[in-house]
Design an enzyme around this catalytic site. Sequence first.
Site, PDB file in Angstrom:
ATOM      1  N   ASN A 183       0.811  -1.213   0.000  1.00 35.45           N
ATOM      2  CA  ASN A 183       0.000   0.000   0.000  1.00 35.45           C
ATOM      3  C   ASN A 183       0.848   1.269   0.000  1.00 35.45           C
ATOM      4  O   ASN A 183       0.325   2.346  -0.266  1.00 35.45           O
ATOM      5  CB  ASN A 183      -0.921   0.015   1.228  1.00 35.45           C
ATOM      6  N   SER A 200      -4.425   2.356  -8.303  1.00 32.87           N
ATOM      7  CA  SER A 200      -5.329   3.502  -8.375  1.00 32.87           C
ATOM      8  C   SER A 200      -6.071   3.423  -9.709  1.00 32.87           C
ATOM      9  O   SER A 200      -5.575   2.790 -10.656  1.00 32.87           O
ATOM     10  CB  SER A 200      -4.542   4.813  -8.313  1.00 32.87           C
ATOM     11  N   TYR A 218       2.623  10.015 -11.910  1.00 31.62           N
ATOM     12  CA  TYR A 218       1.844   9.165 -11.008  1.00 31.62           C
ATOM     13  C   TYR A 218       1.050   8.134 -11.795  1.00 31.62           C
ATOM     14  O   TYR A 218       1.005   6.948 -11.435  1.00 31.62           O
ATOM     15  CB  TYR A 218       0.897  10.043 -10.181  1.00 31.62           C
ATOM     16  N   LYS A 241       1.320   3.970 -11.436  1.00 33.24           N
ATOM     17  CA  LYS A 241       0.213   3.115 -11.031  1.00 33.24           C
ATOM     18  C   LYS A 241      -0.199   2.158 -12.145  1.00 33.24           C
ATOM     19  O   LYS A 241      -0.597   1.008 -11.883  1.00 33.24           O
ATOM     20  CB  LYS A 241      -0.968   3.972 -10.589  1.00 33.24           C
ATOM     21  N   ILE A 277     -11.227   8.540  -2.487  1.00 34.92           N
ATOM     22  CA  ILE A 277     -11.383   8.027  -1.128  1.00 34.92           C
ATOM     23  C   ILE A 277     -11.092   9.154  -0.144  1.00 34.92           C
ATOM     24  O   ILE A 277     -10.042   9.806  -0.225  1.00 34.92           O
ATOM     25  CB  ILE A 277     -10.427   6.844  -0.864  1.00 34.92           C
TER      26      ILE A 277
END
Length: 255
Positions: A89, A147, A161, A165, A194
């Site tokens: 994670n 993600s 990013y 991912k 989230i």
Amino acid sequence: MMSGQVALVTGAGSADGIGFATAKFLAEAGASVAITSTTDRIEDRLAELPVADEKKLSLVADLTRERQVERLVERVLKTYGRIDILVNNAGMIQTGERAKASRVHQISTAEWQRALDINMNTCFYVTRAVMPHMLRRKYGRIVNVASVTGPVVTFDRSAAYSAAKAAMVGFTRAAALEVGRKGITVNAVAPGWIQTASSSKMEIEAGKNTPLGRPGRAVEVAAVAAFLASESAGYVTGQMIVVDGGNVIQEHKGG
């Protein structure tokens, strides 16, 4: 139930984050749980884990550094003798950093490398260190927290990013293919919007525009991760499960 199993959960330093929520799920299911973070706030999370002291362990480590990863895994194995479950994670959000976000033509090499180090290499280094032990035991559950950004959708100034991912999902599938006949499953969870303590107003508002009308909760992602980590998910591997309130199914996302 996971009685007798040992789980390692990275990026578990935030009290309301996905990592710690997953660690609690696994602990409540009976597993011994080792949790990591880059800072000593992990000690606070250790005290909050709902299990006896001998069934929980906290470790501070920079998972972008290979030797620290090796020492981390060695410590968990020395304490418990095995690692049955790995939840990768650790990532940009879990470090507590606000990542620099540049347009593609303005991304510096350092910015690009940092995004890959935190969001992809952490997953690779820990998986590489844990995998041989799972192979010897012919059992393992690896869950990578990716993600929707990158594998499914993207937005402005997120190239580094997104690339990291998306790479994590590709890595998940390749690893699953290699070790499937050895009793090891490898899957990914792809969260959408989230709500955590670090969520911006924009992120909360985006969550309100999902089909479910709200941002998700860390525990809702953790529930999916915990399922993939269970023996019941033994015939699920190489998959990416999206947890985003249905956001990717709609074209119009405005109010």
